[in-house]
Design a protein around this motif. Structure first.
Motif, PDB file in Angstrom:
ATOM      1  N   ASN A 170      41.265  42.211  36.963  1.00 56.51           N
ATOM      2  CA  ASN A 170      42.526  42.561  37.613  1.00 56.51           C
ATOM      3  C   ASN A 170      43.512  43.248  36.665  1.00 56.51           C
ATOM      4  O   ASN A 170      44.613  43.626  37.069  1.00 56.51           O
ATOM      5  CB  ASN A 170      43.167  41.326  38.245  1.00 56.51           C
ATOM      6  CG  ASN A 170      43.570  40.272  37.216  1.00 56.51           C
ATOM      7  OD1 ASN A 170      43.456  40.482  36.004  1.00 56.51           O
ATOM      8  ND2 ASN A 170      44.045  39.134  37.694  1.00 56.51           N
ATOM      9  N   LYS A 225      45.296  42.045  34.309  1.00 57.24           N
ATOM     10  CA  LYS A 225      46.487  41.271  33.963  1.00 57.24           C
ATOM     11  C   LYS A 225      46.332  40.476  32.670  1.00 57.24           C
ATOM     12  O   LYS A 225      47.329  40.034  32.094  1.00 57.24           O
ATOM     13  CB  LYS A 225      46.838  40.304  35.108  1.00 57.24           C
ATOM     14  CG  LYS A 225      47.084  40.985  36.448  1.00 57.24           C
ATOM     15  CD  LYS A 225      48.315  41.862  36.410  1.00 57.24           C
ATOM     16  CE  LYS A 225      48.638  42.420  37.783  1.00 57.24           C
ATOM     17  NZ  LYS A 225      49.840  43.287  37.778  1.00 57.24           N
ATOM     18  N   VAL A 234      49.339  38.496  28.208  1.00 50.13           N
ATOM     19  CA  VAL A 234      49.482  38.233  29.637  1.00 50.13           C
ATOM     20  C   VAL A 234      50.966  38.302  29.991  1.00 50.13           C
ATOM     21  O   VAL A 234      51.814  37.783  29.267  1.00 50.13           O
ATOM     22  CB  VAL A 234      48.869  36.869  30.019  1.00 50.13           C
ATOM     23  CG1 VAL A 234      49.499  35.742  29.240  1.00 50.13           C
ATOM     24  CG2 VAL A 234      48.969  36.613  31.510  1.00 50.13           C
ATOM     25  N   ASP A 235      51.283  38.958  31.096  1.00 46.72           N
ATOM     26  CA  ASP A 235      52.676  39.134  31.528  1.00 46.72           C
ATOM     27  C   ASP A 235      53.194  37.816  32.088  1.00 46.72           C
ATOM     28  O   ASP A 235      52.552  37.166  32.914  1.00 46.72           O
ATOM     29  CB  ASP A 235      52.740  40.228  32.593  1.00 46.72           C
ATOM     30  CG  ASP A 235      54.161  40.736  32.787  1.00 46.72           C
ATOM     31  OD1 ASP A 235      55.094  39.916  32.728  1.00 46.72           O
ATOM     32  OD2 ASP A 235      54.331  41.951  32.985  1.00 46.72           O
ATOM     33  N   ASP A 281      55.559  37.402  34.182  1.00 47.36           N
ATOM     34  CA  ASP A 281      55.775  37.517  35.632  1.00 47.36           C
ATOM     35  C   ASP A 281      54.491  37.226  36.400  1.00 47.36           C
ATOM     36  O   ASP A 281      54.541  36.742  37.544  1.00 47.36           O
ATOM     37  CB  ASP A 281      56.286  38.918  35.974  1.00 47.36           C
ATOM     38  CG  ASP A 281      57.674  39.188  35.403  1.00 47.36           C
ATOM     39  OD1 ASP A 281      58.390  38.198  35.156  1.00 47.36           O
ATOM     40  OD2 ASP A 281      58.010  40.370  35.187  1.00 47.36           O
ATOM     41  N   TYR A 282      53.345  37.538  35.793  1.00 46.81           N
ATOM     42  CA  TYR A 282      52.072  37.257  36.458  1.00 46.81           C
ATOM     43  C   TYR A 282      51.755  35.761  36.409  1.00 46.81           C
ATOM     44  O   TYR A 282      51.160  35.213  37.336  1.00 46.81           O
ATOM     45  CB  TYR A 282      50.947  38.055  35.791  1.00 46.81           C
ATOM     46  CG  TYR A 282      49.577  37.699  36.298  1.00 46.81           C
ATOM     47  CD1 TYR A 282      49.162  38.047  37.587  1.00 46.81           C
ATOM     48  CD2 TYR A 282      48.680  36.985  35.488  1.00 46.81           C
ATOM     49  CE1 TYR A 282      47.903  37.710  38.048  1.00 46.81           C
ATOM     50  CE2 TYR A 282      47.425  36.644  35.940  1.00 46.81           C
ATOM     51  CZ  TYR A 282      47.034  36.999  37.235  1.00 46.81           C
ATOM     52  OH  TYR A 282      45.794  36.657  37.686  1.00 46.81           O
ATOM     53  N   ARG A 330      53.806  33.037  36.483  1.00 46.79           N
ATOM     54  CA  ARG A 330      54.570  32.289  37.485  1.00 46.79           C
ATOM     55  C   ARG A 330      54.335  30.789  37.358  1.00 46.79           C
ATOM     56  O   ARG A 330      53.972  30.111  38.319  1.00 46.79           O
ATOM     57  CB  ARG A 330      54.235  32.775  38.896  1.00 46.79           C
ATOM     58  CG  ARG A 330      54.611  34.218  39.170  1.00 46.79           C
ATOM     59  CD  ARG A 330      54.584  34.501  40.672  1.00 46.79           C
ATOM     60  NE  ARG A 330      53.271  34.247  41.245  1.00 46.79           N
ATOM     61  CZ  ARG A 330      52.302  35.150  41.282  1.00 46.79           C
ATOM     62  NH1 ARG A 330      52.483  36.344  40.755  1.00 46.79           N
ATOM     63  NH2 ARG A 330      51.143  34.853  41.831  1.00 46.79           N
ATOM     64  N   ASN A 332      54.604  39.757  24.937  1.00 48.99           N
ATOM     65  CA  ASN A 332      53.672  39.065  25.836  1.00 48.99           C
ATOM     66  C   ASN A 332      52.381  38.651  25.140  1.00 48.99           C
ATOM     67  O   ASN A 332      51.442  38.179  25.787  1.00 48.99           O
ATOM     68  CB  ASN A 332      53.329  39.956  27.023  1.00 48.99           C
ATOM     69  CG  ASN A 332      54.511  40.128  27.957  1.00 48.99           C
ATOM     70  OD1 ASN A 332      55.347  39.222  28.087  1.00 48.99           O
ATOM     71  ND2 ASN A 332      54.598  41.285  28.611  1.00 48.99           N
ATOM     72  N   ASN A 380      40.616  36.859  37.072  1.00 49.62           N
ATOM     73  CA  ASN A 380      41.695  36.752  36.085  1.00 49.62           C
ATOM     74  C   ASN A 380      41.250  36.065  34.799  1.00 49.62           C
ATOM     75  O   ASN A 380      41.994  35.297  34.190  1.00 49.62           O
ATOM     76  CB  ASN A 380      42.905  36.006  36.675  1.00 49.62           C
ATOM     77  CG  ASN A 380      42.551  34.589  37.107  1.00 49.62           C
ATOM     78  OD1 ASN A 380      41.418  34.145  36.933  1.00 49.62           O
ATOM     79  ND2 ASN A 380      43.515  33.878  37.666  1.00 49.62           N
TER      80      ASN A 380
END
Length: 382
Positions: free
Chosen positions: A14, A16, A42-43, A45-46, A48, A108, A159
């Motif tokens: 993906n 991410k 890894v971001d 925001d991803y 969460r 990140n 992921n």
């Protein structure tokens, strides 16, 4: 000219999660095992609220996948490590490569370190003799970096990133002064006297690709005649999962030099054998060292144990080597055989690599996209 630092990179399907490894070998130093370290990007925001975990699983395959029928399985998979790596703060001291990667990759990026338990077996691949075999026989490790709510969840391919890694042993940096030797004799029914043979090696540890130099001394005090001499390097394997033992000849020669050795004669000879995997046309059952891709694999290294411990207590596939010399005395006289054990290993590359690291640039990286495992092949050491 500036030398680039090789870093292995892989991105999740993906896009991410991206992981970077500076090395893929867990090095067993007998007293402890060096970790594998890297950086994962890894971001937030991803994520969460989710976490990034590192999982190491060992697969112990002792039968071919195509022979599994009616629910019968010839493999065992065990999870040996499962730890959270991000966004936790890494308490381990960062390596130079990790520091440079974090500086290059931004906020990140998270450093991680994964350590195997000391009881984990070494990586060994058995040659199945079938190029179409999907899964290699032997002991293989898989390092997976994945995103999940909790570490008990099964990693999802979408992921997560997976690396084929190894656990390896290297020869001690302190050379051994031991020189293996053995003396064997054979007496004959209804015939006086004995046939004596002494075999010796110049050292106890040989490196892959080196010739095994042996000295042979024969004293024929019997009434029989030695017709020819055969020498072999034999690889011995113990598969602990099935409690089975088997051996394979990985190098051999037969000589009639000095033969026949008649009664009362003496004979001395020096010969060499080079045990390599590529010299064996029929490699079925030969143990290889579990390397990953790009080059032909070596024979598996000898299994080592700490002082005071028995190597037979090790897990996985236990590998050892011996030099076997046979004297043929004809159909009636039979054979006189001697086995002389020795160790076949890789030299410890730590010292040379430490010197190279001092010469390397602070920000010059060579990223290699990580390929899938290919049986019987390896990655060149840089």
């Amino acid at each position: 000219m500036v030398n680039a630092v090789k870093v292995f990179k892989k991105t999740a399907p993906n896009g991410k999660v991206t992981a970077y490894l500076s090395r893929r070998d867990f090095v067993d130093h007998i007293t402890h095992t060096s970790p594998v370290d890297g950086v994962v990007v890894v971001d937030n925001d991803y994520l969460r609220g989710r976490r990034v975990y590192a999982r190491v699983a060992v697969t112990y395959r002792y039968g071919r996948e195509e022979d599994e029928v009616m629910g019968l399985h010839f493999s065992k998979e065990m999870e040996v490590v499962n730890t959270e790596v991000a966004p936790n703060v890494n308490t381990e001291e960062l390596t130079d490569v990790q520091e440079r990667l974090i500086k290059k990759l931004g906020g990140n990026a998270h450093a991680f370190t994964v350590t195997l338990p000391q009881t984990a077996p070494c990586s060994v691949t058995l040659e199945s003799g079938d190029d179409t075999s999907a899964q290699p026989l032997g002991v293989t490790f898989d390092l997976r970096i994945y995103v999940a709510d909790r570490k008990e969840e099964n990693p999802h391919r979408r992921n997560s990133v997976s690396f084929a890694v190894r656990k390896v042993q290297f020869a001690s940096s302190q050379p051994s002064a031991r020189q293996p030797q053995t003396l064997v004799s054979k007496s004959f029914t209804f015939s006086p006297g004995k046939l004596n043979m002494e075999v010796s090696l110049d050292r106890d540890v040989y490196f892959h690709g080196q010739a095994v130099e042996a000295k042979l001394s024969i004293n024929n005090c019997s009434k029989k005649t030695v017709k020819n001499i055969k020498a072999q390097v034999v690889q011995h394997m113990e598969v602990t999962m099935t409690n089975s033992h088997f051996s394979r000849v990985v190098s051999s020669l037969e000589s009639r030099e000095g033969c026949p050795i008649t009664p009362g004669a003496n004979f001395n000879k020096t010969f060499s054998l080079t045990p390599v995997a590529s010299s064996n046309q029929k490699r079925f059952g030969i143990a290889l060292d579990g390397r990953i891709k790009d080059q032909d694999a070596n024979l598996a290294s000898s299994t080592m144990a700490a002082t005071g411990k028995n190597v037979n207590d090790a897990l996985g596939i236990i590998v050892s080597y011996s030099l076997r010399v046979k004297l043929n005395c004809g159909a009636i006289g039979g054979e006189l055989a001697a086995d002389l054990p020795f160790k076949l290993m890789h030299p410890d590359p730590t010292a040379t690599k430490a010197t190279l690291r001092k010469m390397q640039s602070t920000d010059n990286f060579e990223f290699e996209e990580f390929a899938r495992l290919r049986r019987g092949q390896s990655v060149a050491e840089e």
